[in-house]
Each structure stands twice: as structure tokens, then as C-alpha cells.
Design a protein around this motif. Structure first.
Motif, PDB file in Angstrom:
ATOM      1  N   ILE A 193       0.850  -1.189   0.000  1.00  0.00           N
ATOM      2  CA  ILE A 193       0.000   0.000   0.000  1.00  0.00           C
ATOM      3  C   ILE A 193       0.886   1.239   0.000  1.00  0.00           C
ATOM      4  N   TYR A 194       0.585   2.138  -0.931  1.00  0.00           N
ATOM      5  CA  TYR A 194       1.344   3.384  -1.042  1.00  0.00           C
ATOM      6  C   TYR A 194       0.545   4.478  -0.341  1.00  0.00           C
ATOM      7  N   VAL A 195       1.170   5.131   0.615  1.00  0.00           N
ATOM      8  CA  VAL A 195       0.531   6.215   1.365  1.00  0.00           C
ATOM      9  C   VAL A 195       1.255   7.519   1.040  1.00  0.00           C
ATOM     10  N   PRO A 196       0.560   8.503   0.454  1.00  0.00           N
ATOM     11  CA  PRO A 196       1.221   9.772   0.128  1.00  0.00           C
ATOM     12  C   PRO A 196       1.800  10.430   1.384  1.00  0.00           C
TER      13      PRO A 196
ATOM     14  N   VAL B  61      -9.151  -7.517   6.133  1.00  0.00           N
ATOM     15  CA  VAL B  61     -10.440  -8.225   6.170  1.00  0.00           C
ATOM     16  C   VAL B  61     -10.476  -9.333   5.121  1.00  0.00           C
ATOM     17  N   ALA B  62      -9.909  -9.068   3.959  1.00  0.00           N
ATOM     18  CA  ALA B  62      -9.903 -10.061   2.878  1.00  0.00           C
ATOM     19  C   ALA B  62      -9.083 -11.286   3.239  1.00  0.00           C
ATOM     20  N   GLY B  63      -8.163 -11.136   4.205  1.00  0.00           N
ATOM     21  CA  GLY B  63      -7.323 -12.249   4.610  1.00  0.00           C
ATOM     22  C   GLY B  63      -5.934 -12.234   4.015  1.00  0.00           C
ATOM     23  N   VAL B  64      -5.507 -11.091   3.486  1.00  0.00           N
ATOM     24  CA  VAL B  64      -4.153 -10.975   2.918  1.00  0.00           C
ATOM     25  C   VAL B  64      -3.120 -11.335   3.990  1.00  0.00           C
ATOM     26  N   GLY B  65      -2.154 -12.145   3.604  1.00  0.00           N
ATOM     27  CA  GLY B  65      -1.186 -12.640   4.577  1.00  0.00           C
ATOM     28  C   GLY B  65      -0.221 -11.606   5.084  1.00  0.00           C
ATOM     29  N   GLU B  66       0.191 -10.676   4.209  1.00  0.00           N
ATOM     30  CA  GLU B  66       1.201  -9.683   4.596  1.00  0.00           C
ATOM     31  C   GLU B  66       0.907  -8.366   3.887  1.00  0.00           C
ATOM     32  N   ILE B  67       0.876  -7.275   4.648  1.00  0.00           N
ATOM     33  CA  ILE B  67       0.593  -5.947   4.117  1.00  0.00           C
ATOM     34  C   ILE B  67       1.836  -5.080   4.309  1.00  0.00           C
ATOM     35  N   ILE B  68       2.423  -4.639   3.196  1.00  0.00           N
ATOM     36  CA  ILE B  68       3.648  -3.839   3.230  1.00  0.00           C
ATOM     37  C   ILE B  68       3.290  -2.389   2.910  1.00  0.00           C
TER      38      ILE B  68
ATOM     39  N   ALA C  97      -1.148   2.816  10.859  1.00  0.00           N
ATOM     40  CA  ALA C  97      -0.570   1.549  10.404  1.00  0.00           C
ATOM     41  C   ALA C  97      -0.658   0.493  11.502  1.00  0.00           C
ATOM     42  N   TYR C  98      -0.440   0.923  12.735  1.00  0.00           N
ATOM     43  CA  TYR C  98      -0.549   0.007  13.877  1.00  0.00           C
ATOM     44  C   TYR C  98      -1.989  -0.461  14.053  1.00  0.00           C
ATOM     45  N   VAL C  99      -2.938   0.473  14.013  1.00  0.00           N
ATOM     46  CA  VAL C  99      -4.358   0.143  14.202  1.00  0.00           C
ATOM     47  C   VAL C  99      -4.878  -0.745  13.069  1.00  0.00           C
ATOM     48  N   ALA C 100      -4.409  -0.504  11.849  1.00  0.00           N
ATOM     49  CA  ALA C 100      -4.931  -1.217  10.679  1.00  0.00           C
ATOM     50  C   ALA C 100      -4.285  -2.578  10.458  1.00  0.00           C
ATOM     51  N   GLY C 101      -3.225  -2.893  11.181  1.00  0.00           N
ATOM     52  CA  GLY C 101      -2.606  -4.200  11.046  1.00  0.00           C
ATOM     53  C   GLY C 101      -1.589  -4.322   9.935  1.00  0.00           C
ATOM     54  N   VAL C 102      -0.878  -3.233   9.645  1.00  0.00           N
ATOM     55  CA  VAL C 102       0.201  -3.281   8.651  1.00  0.00           C
ATOM     56  C   VAL C 102       1.316  -4.194   9.149  1.00  0.00           C
ATOM     57  N   SER C 103       1.822  -5.068   8.279  1.00  0.00           N
ATOM     58  CA  SER C 103       2.845  -6.036   8.676  1.00  0.00           C
ATOM     59  C   SER C 103       4.235  -5.421   8.745  1.00  0.00           C
ATOM     60  N   ARG C 104       4.607  -4.699   7.680  1.00  0.00           N
ATOM     61  CA  ARG C 104       5.918  -4.039   7.629  1.00  0.00           C
ATOM     62  C   ARG C 104       5.738  -2.684   6.975  1.00  0.00           C
ATOM     63  N   ALA C 105       6.572  -1.725   7.358  1.00  0.00           N
ATOM     64  CA  ALA C 105       6.451  -0.368   6.826  1.00  0.00           C
ATOM     65  C   ALA C 105       7.824   0.208   6.553  1.00  0.00           C
ATOM     66  N   PHE C 106       7.932   0.904   5.404  1.00  0.00           N
ATOM     67  CA  PHE C 106       9.204   1.509   5.002  1.00  0.00           C
ATOM     68  C   PHE C 106       9.000   2.988   4.692  1.00  0.00           C
ATOM     69  N   THR C 107       9.952   3.810   5.099  1.00  0.00           N
ATOM     70  CA  THR C 107       9.867   5.250   4.839  1.00  0.00           C
ATOM     71  C   THR C 107      10.512   5.566   3.487  1.00  0.00           C
ATOM     72  N   ILE C 108       9.910   5.041   2.440  1.00  0.00           N
ATOM     73  CA  ILE C 108      10.354   5.310   1.073  1.00  0.00           C
ATOM     74  C   ILE C 108       9.129   5.690   0.256  1.00  0.00           C
ATOM     75  N   GLY C 109       9.340   6.450  -0.812  1.00  0.00           N
ATOM     76  CA  GLY C 109       8.226   6.879  -1.635  1.00  0.00           C
ATOM     77  C   GLY C 109       8.629   7.000  -3.092  1.00  0.00           C
TER      78      GLY C 109
ATOM     79  N   THR D 127      15.653  -6.321   0.867  1.00  0.00           N
ATOM     80  CA  THR D 127      14.943  -5.945   2.098  1.00  0.00           C
ATOM     81  C   THR D 127      13.435  -5.848   1.905  1.00  0.00           C
ATOM     82  N   VAL D 128      12.997  -5.229   0.821  1.00  0.00           N
ATOM     83  CA  VAL D 128      11.567  -5.029   0.574  1.00  0.00           C
ATOM     84  C   VAL D 128      11.014  -6.237  -0.167  1.00  0.00           C
ATOM     85  N   PRO D 129      10.032  -6.930   0.415  1.00  0.00           N
ATOM     86  CA  PRO D 129       9.496  -8.116  -0.263  1.00  0.00           C
ATOM     87  C   PRO D 129       8.656  -7.767  -1.481  1.00  0.00           C
ATOM     88  N   LYS D 130       8.725  -8.619  -2.482  1.00  0.00           N
ATOM     89  CA  LYS D 130       7.914  -8.455  -3.705  1.00  0.00           C
ATOM     90  C   LYS D 130       6.449  -8.719  -3.359  1.00  0.00           C
ATOM     91  N   VAL D 131       5.570  -7.856  -3.834  1.00  0.00           N
ATOM     92  CA  VAL D 131       4.145  -8.008  -3.531  1.00  0.00           C
ATOM     93  C   VAL D 131       3.385  -8.500  -4.763  1.00  0.00           C
TER      94      VAL D 131
END
Length: 442
Positions: A138-141, A160-167, A185-197, A211-215
Motif C-alpha cells: 500500500i502506497y501512502v502519500p 479483512v480479505a485475509g491478505v497474509g502480509e501488508i507492506i 498503520a498500527y491500528v490497521a494491522g500493517v505487517s511491515r512499513a518503510f519510509t520510502i516513496g 529488504t523489501v518483499p515483492k508483492v
């Protein structure tokens, strides 16, 4: 110099209405050739050099001085600390919004996201298996403003859909991390987060790095570089949509306070200069009242310059012959956000076919949908609501057909398939079906 917001004034009774209307709606989604080439270079570089390229572009574009990708990954402890550090009122608002968004998307999943099957009269099983994607990005501006609401709207339906990992990727220019974004990100259940854009973040998600997993899919809006990158990586990964400037269309019968409508137009115009706000109304005096409120309220807005340019360059106040005609014009526009600001919105709703989201009644401001009503705020823009839908649980699932043909069923289906296969000149197809027949085909 006094700022003025002067939306184009149109009337459907004017002889030049069609030409003027089309000119005001026009917006080109074509990306600048220089941007396209720069994005192509960045994608290729990240695909080849991985983390090293991501670090280099992050240093160049976001002004971050880092030596490794470890410095660009946000830990779960950091996300929780950001949540815990928020004022109580913000924590509650974030949790309440997340709860409503989750509740809506859980209902959406139950309605359309379940597997199903049936057996026909000869015992053949036919059906559909619905499974979640394994990993999404997920890209967040994070440029001109921070958008914690975008985190909720992208991550929660995936969860909700059951996605195994959310980056999650989010740019942090000059290293400024927005606590609300991290907390979301904490409330929504994000798995990993990177400060890149930027394009480099899209490339990292699409191709993967050390380092960044392929989605499997990338969702979320961004600037022209992000949009161009998403277009280019589509096929390697899935994408949600290519988002254009934000839009609001208000259908008004004159019963809503004029200042409410003026502010609703502002709510989209303040996003950027290319955003579009349009009012359709059969009451000329009401249109005048809305213009007066625009003039009165504009000086009070912190983003007044952006609002003024947006409304002057792309906004319109259109007098129609009737509300029925206003609905017909709305269907031609197919807006991202459609407000039916009327005493009787359910009278007009059946006439409305094309819109990203429809907000019924004077008390339903578009901003409530942006943050906490529940339905997703990632919506089709630029007229694509004619054939596209809001982001939802279904965007994070895929469907596999289930077919289990019984021995009896093979006798019937085999004859049909063989006949058609021979007609197409595909002998192996035909013979594969015929081998299952008890009685050889005549």
C-alpha cells in the motif's frame, strides 16, 4: 492582492453550453514525457540494483541521510509507540474510524467474497473458490500532507480479505514521520512499513529487493511519478487504479444552507489546483447564494490560494432546467464524489448510475466518507466511475473456478467438447475429452 474563487457560471439553456461544459470537464491524464522517462530509468535501476538504488533515490528525493535499508524500515514497536503517544482524542478518533471501516468491509466480504459450489443433475461439481492475495503493498502519500485515512482505507480491506502480509511505503521528506500515519498503520494491522516513496518505492514493491518483499498488488494514490510507475509495473503486479485529481459534484435543490455547499466544494478544491468542484442546481438564486458564501468563506481558509485556483480553473456552478436534468448531467460526468444535497435524496438516487460514492442528504458531507463513515474513500476519478468501482475487499481477493466432472457428466460434456474442438482444429483437445467416453464417439 485579494484572492477570488470564480467558478465558471453555466446554464443548460445557453446555446454554447455543450462546448463550454466539455471544455471545463476536460483533463488530460497523459503524463509528461520527461516524467515517463525518469520513471522508466528509476524502475530499471531499482530492478537491477535493489536496495542500493532505493537508498540512493530516497537520499536524493526525500533528503534522508541513511546508510542502509534498516534505517528506512519502521518497526512494530515504533508504530505502537506512535499510537500510544497520540493525544487521547486522536487515539479514539483513529480507533473509531478504523472500527467503522472494518465493519463495512466485513459486511462487503460476506455479501460477495465467499466461495460457493453446487452439483448438477449428473453429479458434476461446479463452483468458485475465493482466496486472498498473499502479499500486497500500500502506497501512502507523504509529500504536501499526511494521510492516515489512506492507511485505514487501503490496509483494513486487505486485512479483512485475509491478505497474509501488508507492506506499507510512505515517503518522509527530511525524515519527518507523521505520528498519525504510523499509528494508523498500527491500528490497521500493517505487517511491515518503510519510509520510502516515489517511483523507487513502487519499483521495490513490484520487483522486490533484498529488504523489501515483492508483492502481488499495489494500491494507493500518489503523484505523477507514482501513477506513471504503477502503470509501468502493471502486469508484473496488479494495481488498483490510476488516480486523477479529486472531484466533487453537488446536486442541490436549494434546501441546504448555501455555506454548507460552498464548504463542500472547498473540501475537494483544497487538495490541489487540479481538483474539481461542480454544483448542479435548477435554482438561480441559490447558485448566487453559494457564490456569495464562496467569496465570504475563502479568506478564512488556510489553503485559500489552492482553493481559489482550483475553483477558478476547473470549478463550475451550473444552472439546470430541473433536478432530473441535473441527474442526467451527473451521469455524464461520473464523478468521484457525488452529493445529493436535497430534502428528498432518495427521490433522485434511482436516477444516478455513475459515481464513485453517493452521499445522500444535506447532513452527509463528503468529508465524513473520507474519514470515518465506513465505505472506502479510494474511488475512481476522471469519469472512470462509468466502469470502475471503489477499492474494496474484492480488490484483495482472487477467484478460481472449481470444476469436478463426474463419470456420468463426462459422457455428456465429452461429446460437446470434442465436437467443438474438432471444429477448431484442435485434435488433442478433442481426443482428451473422448478418452473419458465409455462409448466411442461415432
Amino acid at each position: 492582492m485579494t484572492l477570488q474563487a470564480a467558478p465558471l457560471r453555466l446554464s443548460t439553456e445557453s446555446a454554447t453550453f455543450e462546448a463550454d461544459f466539455k471544455a471545463r470537464l476536460h483533463w488530460s491524464a497523459d503524463t509528461d514525457a520527461a516524467i515517463e522517462q525518469r520513471v522508466a530509468d528509476i524502475l530499471a535501476d531499482v530492478q537491477q540494483r535493489g536496495d542500493a538504488a532505493v537508498i540512493e533515490y530516497t537520499q536524493r528525493f526525500d533528503g534522508l541521510s541513511v546508510a542502509s535499508m534498516a534505517a528506512l524500515e519502521l518497526t512494530q514497536a515504533e508504530l505502537k509507540a506512535a499510537f500510544d503517544g497520540l493525544p487521547e482524542v486522536q487515539r479514539q478518533a483513529l480507533e473509531q474510524a478504523a472500527r467503522r471501516v472494518r465493519s463495512y468491509h466485513e459486511a462487503q466480504k460476506k455479501a460477495s467474497g465467499e466461495s460457493w459450489s453446487y452439483r448438477d443433475e449428473d453429479g458434476t461439481l461446479l463452483g468458485q473458490k475465493v482466496t486472498p492475495l498473499d502479499r500486497v503493498g500500500i502506497y501512502v502519500p507523504g509529500g504536501k500532507a499526511a494521510y492516515p485515512s489512506s492507511v485505514l482505507m487501503n490496509a483494513i480491506p486487505a486485512h479483512v480479505a485475509g491478505v497474509g502480509e501488508i507492506i506499507m511505503v510512505v515517503p518522509t521528506p527530511k525524515g519527518e514521520k507523521n505520528p498519525l500515519v504510523l499509528a494508523a498503520a498500527y491500528v490497521a494491522g500493517v505487517s511491515r512499513a518503510f519510509t520510502i516513496g516515489g517511483a523507487q518505492a513502487v519499483a521495490a514493491l513490484a520487483y522486490g529487493t533484498a529488504t523489501v518483499p515483492k508483492v502481488d498488488k499495489i494500491t494507493g494514490p500518489g503523484n505523477a511519478y507514482v501513477a506513471s510507475a504503477k502503470k509501468r509495473v502493471f502486469g508484473t503486479v496488479g494495481i488498483d487504479m490510476i488516480a486523477g485529481p479529486s472531484e466533487i459534484l453537488v446536486l442541490a435543490d436549494g434546501s441546504t444552507p448555501a455555506d454548507w455547499v460552498a464548504m463542500d466544494l472547498f473540501s475537494q478544491a483544497e487538495h490541489d489546483e487540479l481538483a474539481q468542484g461542480i454544483l448542479l442546481c435548477p435554482d438561480a438564486s441559490y447558485i448566487e447564494a453559494v457564490q456569495r458564501e464562496i467569496d465570504r468563506l475563502l479568506p478564512t481558509m488556510p489553503r485559500a490560494a489552492i482553493i481559489a485556483k482550483s475553483l477558478s480553473d476547473r470549478g463550475a456552478l451550473i444552472q439546470t432546467r430541473s433536478m432530473e436534468e441535473a441527474c442526467a448531467i451527473s451521469n455524464r460526468i461520473a464523478p468521484e464524489h457525488l452529493e445529493v444535497s436535497s430534502n428528498d435524496p432518495h427521490r433522485w438516487e434511482p436516477l444516478l448510475k455513475h459515481a464513485g460514492a453517493i452521499f445522500l442528504g444535506a447532513f452527509t458531507s463528503e468529508s465524513l466518507g473520507d474519514y470515518c463513515a465506513g465505505p472506502n474513500h479510494v474511488l475512481p476519478t476522471s469519469g472512470t466511475a462509468r466502469f470502475s468501482s471503489p477499492l474494496g475487499v474484492y480488490d484483495f481477493q482472487k477467484r478460481s473456478s472449481l470444476i469436478e466432472v463426474s463419470e456420468a457428466g463426462a459422457q455428456t460434456l465429452g461429446l460437446i467438447a470434442a465436437e467443438l474442438a474438432y471444429g477448431e482444429g484442435l485434435q488433442a483437445h478433442a481426443q482428451a475429452a473422448e478418452m473419458r467416453l465409455k462409448t466411442p464417439r461415432a
